[in-house]
Design a protein around this motif. Sequence first.
Motif, PDB file in Angstrom:
ATOM      1  N   ALA A  21     -44.399 -50.070  49.150  1.00 45.83           N
ATOM      2  CA  ALA A  21     -44.653 -50.480  50.533  1.00 45.83           C
ATOM      3  C   ALA A  21     -43.423 -51.110  51.177  1.00 45.83           C
ATOM      4  O   ALA A  21     -42.721 -51.915  50.554  1.00 45.83           O
ATOM      5  N   ALA A  22     -43.189 -50.734  52.436  1.00 41.92           N
ATOM      6  CA  ALA A  22     -42.078 -51.301  53.194  1.00 41.92           C
ATOM      7  C   ALA A  22     -42.266 -52.804  53.349  1.00 41.92           C
ATOM      8  O   ALA A  22     -43.379 -53.287  53.593  1.00 41.92           O
ATOM      9  N   GLY A  23     -41.202 -53.546  53.155  1.00 39.19           N
ATOM     10  CA  GLY A  23     -41.248 -54.995  53.335  1.00 39.19           C
ATOM     11  C   GLY A  23     -41.986 -55.742  52.248  1.00 39.19           C
ATOM     12  O   GLY A  23     -42.297 -56.923  52.408  1.00 39.19           O
ATOM     13  N   SER A  24     -42.271 -55.091  51.126  1.00 41.56           N
ATOM     14  CA  SER A  24     -43.087 -55.731  50.080  1.00 41.56           C
ATOM     15  C   SER A  24     -42.271 -56.477  49.031  1.00 41.56           C
ATOM     16  O   SER A  24     -42.827 -57.158  48.185  1.00 41.56           O
ATOM     17  N   GLY A  25     -40.955 -56.372  49.066  1.00 44.24           N
ATOM     18  CA  GLY A  25     -40.128 -57.054  48.077  1.00 44.24           C
ATOM     19  C   GLY A  25     -39.996 -58.538  48.371  1.00 44.24           C
ATOM     20  O   GLY A  25     -40.178 -58.994  49.506  1.00 44.24           O
ATOM     21  N   ALA A  26     -39.687 -59.299  47.308  1.00 45.26           N
ATOM     22  CA  ALA A  26     -39.491 -60.744  47.457  1.00 45.26           C
ATOM     23  C   ALA A  26     -38.598 -61.238  46.331  1.00 45.26           C
ATOM     24  O   ALA A  26     -38.581 -60.670  45.234  1.00 45.26           O
ATOM     25  N   TYR A  27     -37.867 -62.299  46.603  1.00 42.99           N
ATOM     26  CA  TYR A  27     -37.024 -62.900  45.573  1.00 42.99           C
ATOM     27  C   TYR A  27     -37.905 -63.660  44.597  1.00 42.99           C
ATOM     28  O   TYR A  27     -38.791 -64.418  44.985  1.00 42.99           O
ATOM     29  N   ASN A  28     -37.681 -63.456  43.305  1.00 42.54           N
ATOM     30  CA  ASN A  28     -38.408 -64.146  42.249  1.00 42.54           C
ATOM     31  C   ASN A  28     -37.446 -65.131  41.596  1.00 42.54           C
ATOM     32  O   ASN A  28     -36.530 -64.715  40.870  1.00 42.54           O
ATOM     33  N   ALA A  29     -37.643 -66.416  41.840  1.00 42.77           N
ATOM     34  CA  ALA A  29     -36.729 -67.436  41.323  1.00 42.77           C
ATOM     35  C   ALA A  29     -36.772 -67.515  39.797  1.00 42.77           C
ATOM     36  O   ALA A  29     -35.768 -67.839  39.162  1.00 42.77           O
ATOM     37  N   THR A  30     -37.909 -67.190  39.195  1.00 43.92           N
ATOM     38  CA  THR A  30     -38.034 -67.250  37.734  1.00 43.92           C
ATOM     39  C   THR A  30     -37.142 -66.217  37.058  1.00 43.92           C
ATOM     40  O   THR A  30     -36.479 -66.508  36.070  1.00 43.92           O
ATOM     41  N   THR A  31     -37.123 -65.000  37.597  1.00 43.22           N
ATOM     42  CA  THR A  31     -36.317 -63.936  37.002  1.00 43.22           C
ATOM     43  C   THR A  31     -34.956 -63.805  37.671  1.00 43.22           C
ATOM     44  O   THR A  31     -34.127 -63.018  37.223  1.00 43.22           O
TER      45      THR A  31
END
Length: 137
Positions: free
Chosen positions: A65-75
């Motif tokens: 999905a477009a715009g579905s990514g996010a930064y994951n601070a854990t990884t």
Amino acid sequence: MAATITLSQAELKRRGDLAYDNRAYKVFLADNSTAGLDEEDTAALWLAEELPTANGYAAVTGTIAAGSGAYNATTARYEFPAIVAVFTATGTGFTYDTVVLRIGTETSIVGTLVEDPPITLLAGQSKSYRIIVGQND
């Protein structure tokens, strides 16, 4: 003296979006027992080893999905929602040794997961895979 540059979250997002945002994907199973392919081989070679569509086998396809990514601070990487691929056998079932992920119509694959020993699914049996794609530093 070597210098190390750490990428910003904004750069990880930019790269991740270019690679995966709103892109079609295909997760498929292959019998690589005779071809001996690896993740550096072309998508065309891998597609030639894909299991035949029979006995319940079908590749799992969709679109990230477009715009579905996010930064994951854990990884410490920019990730997209997990692709969940479920394969269920019917009839006489099927055997495979590699799970392959391809994005769009790229001539390369994203990567492989090798099952050792190979997996045999009999009628009514299922196997699920949860695949997360992302961009890291």
